[in-house]
Enzyme design. Structure first.
Site, short mmCIF file in Angstrom:
data_model
loop_
_atom_site.label_atom_id
_atom_site.label_comp_id
_atom_site.label_asym_id
_atom_site.label_seq_id
_atom_site.Cartn_x
_atom_site.Cartn_y
_atom_site.Cartn_z
CB SER A 1 -0.96 -0.04 1.20
OG SER A 1 -1.98 0.90 1.07
CG ASP B 1 -6.96 -3.24 -3.01
OD1 ASP B 1 -7.59 -2.47 -2.28
OD2 ASP B 1 -5.71 -3.33 -3.00
CG HIS C 1 -5.62 -2.60 0.48
ND1 HIS C 1 -4.84 -2.27 -0.61
CD2 HIS C 1 -5.13 -1.86 1.52
CE1 HIS C 1 -3.94 -1.37 -0.26
NE2 HIS C 1 -4.07 -1.12 1.03
#
Length: 272
Positions: A95, A224, A253
């Site tokens: 991320s 995600d 995610h």
């Protein structure tokens, strides 16, 4: 506990497990180095040296008022790697951490990086603009900032659902994993949690991706709900010279459950 002193004097906490070729992990928002504990043990058990830091403002690192931006995060990472004199480094970023390692490799690595693996990474750029019409509208990120300010404890509890796909039928993510997301999030300073939203959503990594010249894996779940795959991995793969795209059907995610098991196998295969 080990700490590294950043260029501006901020203290960055880090974990250093095992010995051998270094694998440096960078976490997502609003997490800490603890998010990588399973992977850290995995690489250390297989003859590598796992290193993971708490980004400034997060976890056990200094809660600075200034410097909660991507370039300072990268300077902190560069300082840690240089002070430990790490070479032939494999970078792994999730991320926001995916953006951090990409920018570090492109701008500050000075030949220290040999491979990169990102998962659900924010590059190229998340926010919608004239040049990125497929991105998420600014209002989506304003809602995150508002949630952090109003009641971040409840906000993190609620966010853990879509983060790990717990709101999907058949999800195998545990309540414990969601609770740990909340636990880590609550260690983040309010200023850092707020400012980092701009860092991960508005930083444009397009030129950084183009500059990557080492082998790279760009991994992402196709469900995600936090970083849409169409505006992330599917775009990033077109910009990197030597990259492989790995898509995990139905994966969220957050790294947990069956997705974590599959991802970890691929990380280990890549670094080996």
């Amino acid at each position: 506990m080990p700490y590294n002193t950043a260029p501006d004097g901020a203290q960055t906490f880090y974990k250093d497990w095992g010995s051998g070729r270094p694998v440096v992990f960078s976490h997502g928002w609003p997490l800490t180095a603890d998010a990588w504990d399973v992977e850290m043990k995995m690489v250390a058990d297989h003859g590598f040296r796992g290193i993971a830091h708490d980004r400034r403002g997060h976890g056990r690192s200094s809660q600075t008022w200034d410097g909660n931006d991507m370039d300072t995060y990268v300077a902190d990472l560069a300082s840690l790697i240089e002070n430990l004199d790490l070479r032939d480094v494999v970078l792994v970023g999730h991320s926001t951490g995916g953006g951090e390692v990409v920018r570090y490799a492109a701008r500050a690595a000075n030949g220290r990086v040999s491979k990169i693996f990102t998962a659900g990474a924010v590059p190229p750029v998340m926010i919608k603009s004239d040049s990125n019409p497929e991105g998420l509208p600014r209002e989506a990120f304003d809602e995150i900032r508002a949630g952090v300010l109003k009641d971040r404890s409840q906000f993190y509890q609620d966010l853990s659902g879509p983060f790990y796909g717990a709101n999907r039928e058949g999800s195998q993510i545990s309540q414990g994993a969601r609770d740990d997301f909340w636990r880590q999030g609550m260690t983040v300073g309010l200023a850092a949690a707020y400012d980092c939203v701009k860092a991960f959503s508005e930083t444009d990594f397009t030129e950084d991706l183009k500059a990557i010249d080492v082998p790279m894996v760009i991994a992402q779940g196709d469900d995600d709900q936090i970083v849409p795959i169409a505006d992330a991995a599917r775009k990033a793969i077109k910009l990197v010279k030597h990259a492989e795209l790995k898509i995990y059907p139905g994966a969220p995610h957050g790294i947990g459950g069956p997705y974590q098991e599959a991802l970890d196998k691929d990380i280990l295969a890549f670094i080996s």
